[in-house]
Design an enzyme around this catalytic site. Structure first.
Site, PDB file in Angstrom:
ATOM      1  N   THR A 123    -101.633 -45.481  17.001  1.00 38.75           N
ATOM      2  CA  THR A 123    -101.215 -46.555  16.098  1.00 38.75           C
ATOM      3  C   THR A 123    -102.007 -46.530  14.789  1.00 38.75           C
ATOM      4  O   THR A 123    -103.160 -46.078  14.762  1.00 38.75           O
ATOM      5  CB  THR A 123    -101.428 -47.909  16.803  1.00 38.75           C
ATOM      6  OG1 THR A 123    -101.225 -48.961  15.879  1.00 38.75           O
ATOM      7  CG2 THR A 123    -102.837 -48.043  17.381  1.00 38.75           C
ATOM      8  N   ASP A 124    -101.406 -47.091  13.740  1.00 40.19           N
ATOM      9  CA  ASP A 124    -102.134 -47.231  12.472  1.00 40.19           C
ATOM     10  C   ASP A 124    -103.216 -48.311  12.567  1.00 40.19           C
ATOM     11  O   ASP A 124    -104.069 -48.426  11.687  1.00 40.19           O
ATOM     12  CB  ASP A 124    -101.161 -47.551  11.323  1.00 40.19           C
ATOM     13  CG  ASP A 124    -100.377 -48.841  11.523  1.00 40.19           C
ATOM     14  OD1 ASP A 124    -100.484 -49.456  12.601  1.00 40.19           O
ATOM     15  OD2 ASP A 124     -99.645 -49.239  10.586  1.00 40.19           O
ATOM     16  N   GLU A 125    -103.169 -49.112  13.667  1.00 31.41           N
ATOM     17  CA  GLU A 125    -104.137 -50.210  13.777  1.00 31.41           C
ATOM     18  C   GLU A 125    -105.566 -49.715  13.989  1.00 31.41           C
ATOM     19  O   GLU A 125    -106.513 -50.481  13.844  1.00 31.41           O
ATOM     20  CB  GLU A 125    -103.733 -51.165  14.907  1.00 31.41           C
ATOM     21  CG  GLU A 125    -102.383 -51.791  14.657  1.00 31.41           C
ATOM     22  CD  GLU A 125    -102.117 -53.080  15.424  1.00 31.41           C
ATOM     23  OE1 GLU A 125    -103.048 -53.616  16.049  1.00 31.41           O
ATOM     24  OE2 GLU A 125    -100.970 -53.539  15.378  1.00 31.41           O
ATOM     25  N   TYR A 150    -107.112 -54.334  21.451  1.00 32.14           N
ATOM     26  CA  TYR A 150    -106.025 -53.338  21.572  1.00 32.14           C
ATOM     27  C   TYR A 150    -106.331 -52.121  20.706  1.00 32.14           C
ATOM     28  O   TYR A 150    -106.353 -50.974  21.183  1.00 32.14           O
ATOM     29  CB  TYR A 150    -104.670 -53.954  21.172  1.00 32.14           C
ATOM     30  CG  TYR A 150    -103.629 -52.904  20.832  1.00 32.14           C
ATOM     31  CD1 TYR A 150    -103.086 -52.086  21.822  1.00 32.14           C
ATOM     32  CD2 TYR A 150    -103.201 -52.712  19.517  1.00 32.14           C
ATOM     33  CE1 TYR A 150    -102.143 -51.102  21.509  1.00 32.14           C
ATOM     34  CE2 TYR A 150    -102.257 -51.741  19.198  1.00 32.14           C
ATOM     35  CZ  TYR A 150    -101.731 -50.931  20.195  1.00 32.14           C
ATOM     36  OH  TYR A 150    -100.811 -49.956  19.876  1.00 32.14           O
ATOM     37  N   LYS A 154    -107.189 -48.169  21.621  1.00 27.53           N
ATOM     38  CA  LYS A 154    -106.399 -47.026  21.138  1.00 27.53           C
ATOM     39  C   LYS A 154    -107.309 -46.057  20.365  1.00 27.53           C
ATOM     40  O   LYS A 154    -107.169 -44.835  20.472  1.00 27.53           O
ATOM     41  CB  LYS A 154    -105.239 -47.493  20.251  1.00 27.53           C
ATOM     42  CG  LYS A 154    -104.134 -48.244  20.966  1.00 27.53           C
ATOM     43  CD  LYS A 154    -103.379 -47.440  22.015  1.00 27.53           C
ATOM     44  CE  LYS A 154    -102.511 -46.353  21.448  1.00 27.53           C
ATOM     45  NZ  LYS A 154    -101.672 -45.718  22.510  1.00 27.53           N
TER      46      LYS A 154
HETATM   47  P1  NAD Z   1     -94.517 -51.108  25.488  1.00 26.39           P
HETATM   48  O1  NAD Z   1     -95.532 -52.136  25.828  1.00 26.39           O
HETATM   49  O2  NAD Z   1     -93.139 -51.537  25.167  1.00 26.39           O
HETATM   50  O3  NAD Z   1     -94.393 -50.049  26.686  1.00 26.39           O
HETATM   51  C1  NAD Z   1     -95.526 -49.548  27.353  1.00 26.39           C
HETATM   52  C2  NAD Z   1     -95.040 -48.839  28.617  1.00 26.39           C
HETATM   53  O4  NAD Z   1     -96.190 -48.274  29.273  1.00 26.39           O
HETATM   54  C3  NAD Z   1     -94.377 -49.774  29.631  1.00 26.39           C
HETATM   55  O5  NAD Z   1     -93.218 -49.182  30.150  1.00 26.39           O
HETATM   56  C4  NAD Z   1     -95.425 -49.943  30.718  1.00 26.39           C
HETATM   57  O6  NAD Z   1     -94.894 -50.205  32.011  1.00 26.39           O
HETATM   58  C5  NAD Z   1     -96.142 -48.591  30.670  1.00 26.39           C
HETATM   59  N1  NAD Z   1     -97.507 -48.695  31.183  1.00 26.39           N
HETATM   60  C6  NAD Z   1     -98.446 -49.628  30.841  1.00 26.39           C
HETATM   61  N2  NAD Z   1     -99.564 -49.427  31.570  1.00 26.39           N
HETATM   62  C7  NAD Z   1     -99.339 -48.346  32.355  1.00 26.39           C
HETATM   63  C8  NAD Z   1    -100.123 -47.664  33.326  1.00 26.39           C
HETATM   64  N3  NAD Z   1    -101.369 -48.063  33.618  1.00 26.39           N
HETATM   65  N4  NAD Z   1     -99.601 -46.585  33.942  1.00 26.39           N
HETATM   66  C9  NAD Z   1     -98.332 -46.165  33.655  1.00 26.39           C
HETATM   67  N5  NAD Z   1     -97.525 -46.799  32.764  1.00 26.39           N
HETATM   68  C10 NAD Z   1     -98.037 -47.872  32.130  1.00 26.39           C
HETATM   69  O7  NAD Z   1     -95.142 -50.264  24.312  1.00 26.39           O
HETATM   70  P2  NAD Z   1     -94.434 -49.562  23.052  1.00 26.39           P
HETATM   71  O8  NAD Z   1     -94.311 -50.545  21.965  1.00 26.39           O
HETATM   72  O9  NAD Z   1     -93.269 -48.802  23.515  1.00 26.39           O
HETATM   73  O10 NAD Z   1     -95.597 -48.553  22.621  1.00 26.39           O
HETATM   74  C11 NAD Z   1     -95.681 -47.256  23.224  1.00 26.39           C
HETATM   75  C12 NAD Z   1     -96.875 -46.521  22.654  1.00 26.39           C
HETATM   76  O11 NAD Z   1     -96.748 -46.433  21.235  1.00 26.39           O
HETATM   77  C13 NAD Z   1     -98.218 -47.204  22.904  1.00 26.39           C
HETATM   78  O12 NAD Z   1     -99.162 -46.223  23.164  1.00 26.39           O
HETATM   79  C14 NAD Z   1     -98.526 -47.916  21.581  1.00 26.39           C
HETATM   80  O13 NAD Z   1     -99.910 -48.026  21.399  1.00 26.39           O
HETATM   81  C15 NAD Z   1     -97.904 -46.959  20.589  1.00 26.39           C
HETATM   82  N6  NAD Z   1     -97.432 -47.539  19.329  1.00 26.39           N
HETATM   83  C16 NAD Z   1     -96.579 -48.596  19.318  1.00 26.39           C
HETATM   84  C17 NAD Z   1     -96.090 -49.086  18.103  1.00 26.39           C
HETATM   85  C18 NAD Z   1     -95.124 -50.249  18.044  1.00 26.39           C
HETATM   86  O14 NAD Z   1     -94.833 -50.724  16.952  1.00 26.39           O
HETATM   87  N7  NAD Z   1     -94.573 -50.721  19.151  1.00 26.39           N
HETATM   88  C19 NAD Z   1     -96.494 -48.490  16.913  1.00 26.39           C
HETATM   89  C20 NAD Z   1     -97.400 -47.406  16.955  1.00 26.39           C
HETATM   90  C21 NAD Z   1     -97.841 -46.933  18.173  1.00 26.39           C
HETATM   91  O1  DAU Z   2     -98.927 -51.182  13.642  1.00 26.64           O
HETATM   92  C1  DAU Z   2     -98.536 -50.685  14.884  1.00 26.64           C
HETATM   93  C2  DAU Z   2     -98.662 -51.769  15.937  1.00 26.64           C
HETATM   94  O2  DAU Z   2     -97.597 -52.685  15.713  1.00 26.64           O
HETATM   95  C3  DAU Z   2     -98.597 -51.217  17.363  1.00 26.64           C
HETATM   96  O3  DAU Z   2     -99.702 -50.394  17.583  1.00 26.64           O
HETATM   97  C4  DAU Z   2     -98.575 -52.363  18.390  1.00 26.64           C
HETATM   98  O4  DAU Z   2     -98.409 -51.833  19.689  1.00 26.64           O
HETATM   99  C5  DAU Z   2     -97.408 -53.265  18.067  1.00 26.64           C
HETATM  100  O5  DAU Z   2     -97.387 -54.370  18.954  1.00 26.64           O
HETATM  101  C6  DAU Z   2     -97.514 -53.762  16.622  1.00 26.64           C
HETATM  102  O6  DAU Z   2     -98.657 -54.635  16.469  1.00 26.64           O
HETATM  103  P1  DAU Z   2     -98.564 -55.947  15.543  1.00 26.64           P
HETATM  104  O7  DAU Z   2     -99.699 -56.817  15.876  1.00 26.64           O
HETATM  105  O8  DAU Z   2     -98.368 -55.581  14.134  1.00 26.64           O
HETATM  106  O9  DAU Z   2     -97.151 -56.544  16.090  1.00 26.64           O
HETATM  107  P2  DAU Z   2     -96.656 -58.008  16.428  1.00 26.64           P
HETATM  108  O10 DAU Z   2     -95.188 -57.879  16.669  1.00 26.64           O
HETATM  109  O11 DAU Z   2     -97.469 -58.659  17.465  1.00 26.64           O
HETATM  110  O12 DAU Z   2     -96.889 -58.807  15.060  1.00 26.64           O
HETATM  111  C7  DAU Z   2     -96.351 -58.375  13.822  1.00 26.64           C
HETATM  112  C8  DAU Z   2     -96.828 -59.347  12.739  1.00 26.64           C
HETATM  113  O13 DAU Z   2     -96.184 -60.609  12.919  1.00 26.64           O
HETATM  114  C9  DAU Z   2     -98.308 -59.643  12.780  1.00 26.64           C
HETATM  115  O14 DAU Z   2     -98.763 -59.802  11.437  1.00 26.64           O
HETATM  116  C10 DAU Z   2     -98.415 -60.970  13.504  1.00 26.64           C
HETATM  117  C11 DAU Z   2     -97.144 -61.663  13.107  1.00 26.64           C
HETATM  118  N1  DAU Z   2     -96.551 -62.590  14.115  1.00 26.64           N
HETATM  119  C12 DAU Z   2     -96.336 -62.116  15.375  1.00 26.64           C
HETATM  120  C13 DAU Z   2     -95.737 -62.911  16.325  1.00 26.64           C
HETATM  121  C14 DAU Z   2     -95.495 -62.409  17.725  1.00 26.64           C
HETATM  122  C15 DAU Z   2     -96.164 -63.859  13.735  1.00 26.64           C
HETATM  123  O15 DAU Z   2     -96.351 -64.298  12.575  1.00 26.64           O
HETATM  124  N2  DAU Z   2     -95.569 -64.661  14.675  1.00 26.64           N
HETATM  125  C16 DAU Z   2     -95.332 -64.251  15.949  1.00 26.64           C
HETATM  126  O16 DAU Z   2     -94.773 -65.017  16.762  1.00 26.64           O
END
Ligand code: NAD
Ligand code: DAU
Length: 337
Positions: A123-125, A150, A154
């Site tokens: 992630t960019d985080e 989180y 990562k």
């Molecule tokens: P998600 O939470 O939707 O899915 C995570 C999946 O991993 C689920 O299916 C869960 O059951 C599985 N999992 C969790 N713990 C596990 C374990 N101990 N063993 C086996 N499986 C397990 O997450 P996502 O949003 O699809 O993100 C996927 C990946 O991408 C993560 O590594 C996250 O850090 C990264 N990522 C997400 C975003 C985003 O915007 N969602 C952006 C950048 C990177």
């Molecule tokens: O940048 C990549 C990341 O993006 C991934 O690594 C994470 O897995 C993914 O969950 C996401 O993280 P964020 O914290 O950016 O996502 P979230 O959807 O929780 O929140 C997006 C923005 O919206 C953040 O600035 C918080 C704000 N927010 C979120 C929720 C749930 C609100 O203002 N209200 C809300 O109810």
């Protein structure tokens, strides 16, 4: 080719498996997932168990998970993680276990089975936060400075991946991507929470004043970037991935979605801010210049597709939404948000 995908029943993993199957129908996909609250076991119900697709329910934290894996895997694409920042504020321990120890176990498996090619989804985080109103961007050379448990977990997993590359010669690559949106995203996350609240005529909770910014990417564009790195990326390298809509303030995104759904601005409700709430924007020129990747979807078309998906898949999200809203209520009571 035999590919092991971890976390393939979560948001991006599900989209990636669909993407990969379409692009490489001859490939065998093994999907390993613990099925946590974030997964939906029905996501890939149209994939039947057989020689081209196999689902294995396992927890990567348990080192014995490898006993059920077939031999001769060509590639691991590691998505499995605890992914929600707010949950990591509430209880960091599971994030350390899954994201750090789980990644370590998987790296060990790759190393002990002939140095399997390993692509790590990050992630960019990990880079921390840009100042409000800044026009700076994160890139591959930005030092790590994570803000939440989180992103710290990562960051630790990224370091482990690089260390296995340097120390043991494991052929690794890492992608650090910005915020994804699209079908199959859990309704605890911002965009699906907004859409589903609007569909249920509920208020939209905006943290702080809505001035924090993100860099949004349609999930299929993330999948094509991962594919580019798997196919053409340089072993040992990291690639930053971002979208076309950089430094998008949360409040501007909210207004856009309200307009697209024909709803009213009075549904916005400002609530307490997230602790250590950060801001991101990604410079993705390396993957563009070196691998020829760039995002295809505009925010308008991507959001329209996403809204339509949530409108037509209410059964998919209703139970998980109830659970997510319960979680947020408890979090507010403990005033962690
Ligand atoms: P998600 O939470 O939707 O899915 C995570 C999946 O991993 C689920 O299916 C869960 O059951 C599985 N999992 C969790 N713990 C596990 C374990 N101990 N063993 C086996 N499986 C397990 O997450 P996502 O949003 O699809 O993100 C996927 C990946 O991408 C993560 O590594 C996250 O850090 C990264 N990522 C997400 C975003 C985003 O915007 N969602 C952006 C950048 C990177
Ligand atoms: O940048 C990549 C990341 O993006 C991934 O690594 C994470 O897995 C993914 O969950 C996401 O993280 P964020 O914290 O950016 O996502 P979230 O959807 O929780 O929140 C997006 C923005 O919206 C953040 O600035 C918080 C704000 N927010 C979120 C929720 C749930 C609100 O203002 N209200 C809300 O109810």
């Amino acid at each position: 080719m035999k590919i092991l995908v971890t976390g393939g029943l979560g948001f991006i993993g599900t989209n990636f498996i669909r993407f990969w199957r379409k692009k490489y129908p001859q490939s065998t996909i093994i999907n390993l997932d613990k099925i946590t609250y974030a997964a939906n076991p029905e996501n890939l119900n149209d994939f039947s168990q057989g020689s081209k697709y196999q689902f294995i329910k396992e927890d990567i934290v348990n080192p014995d998970f490898t006993n059920r894996l077939p031999s001769l895997i060509d590639l691991i694409v590691h998505f499995a993680a605890e992914s929600h920042v707010d949950r990591s504020i509430n209880d960091p321990s599971l994030f350390v276990k899954t994201n750090v120890l789980g990644t370590y176990n998987l790296l060990n498996f790759a190393k002990n089975n002939g140095n399997i090619r390993f692509h790590h989804i990050s992630t960019d985080e990990v880079f921390g936060s840009l100042p409000l109103n800044s026009s700076n961007q994160f890139s591959e050379s930005t030092p790590y400075d994570p803000s939440s448990p989180y992103s710290a977990s990562k960051a630790a997993s990224d370091h482990l991946v690089r260390s296995f590359g340097k120390t043991f010669g494991l052929p690794t690559t890492i992608t650090n991507c910005s915020n994804n949106y699209g079908p199959y995203q859990h309704p605890e996350k911002f965009i699906p929470r907004l859409i589903t609240n609007l569909l249920e005529n509920q208020k939209i909770p905006v943290y702080g004043q809505g001035l924090n910014f993100r860099d949004w990417l349609y999930v299929d564009d993330h999948c094509s970037a991962i594919s580019a790195v798997i196919n053409r990326g340089k072993i040992g390298d990291t690639y930053c991935i971002g979208g076309l809509y950089q430094s998008t303030k949360n409040i501007d995104l909210v207004k856009k979605i309200i307009n697209l759904m024909g709803k009213d601005m009075s549904q916005i409700e400002y609530v307490a801010d997230r602790p250590a709430h950060d801001n991101y924007s990604v410079d993705w020129s390396k993957i563009k210049n070196d691998l020829g990747w760039q995002p295809q979807e505009t925010l308008d078309t991507g959001l329209k597709k996403t809204i339509e998906w949530y409108q037509t898949h209410q059964k998919w999200w209703q139970d998980s939404k109830k659970e997510a809203e319960k979680f947020y209520k408890n979090l507010a009571k403990q005033s962690k948000i």
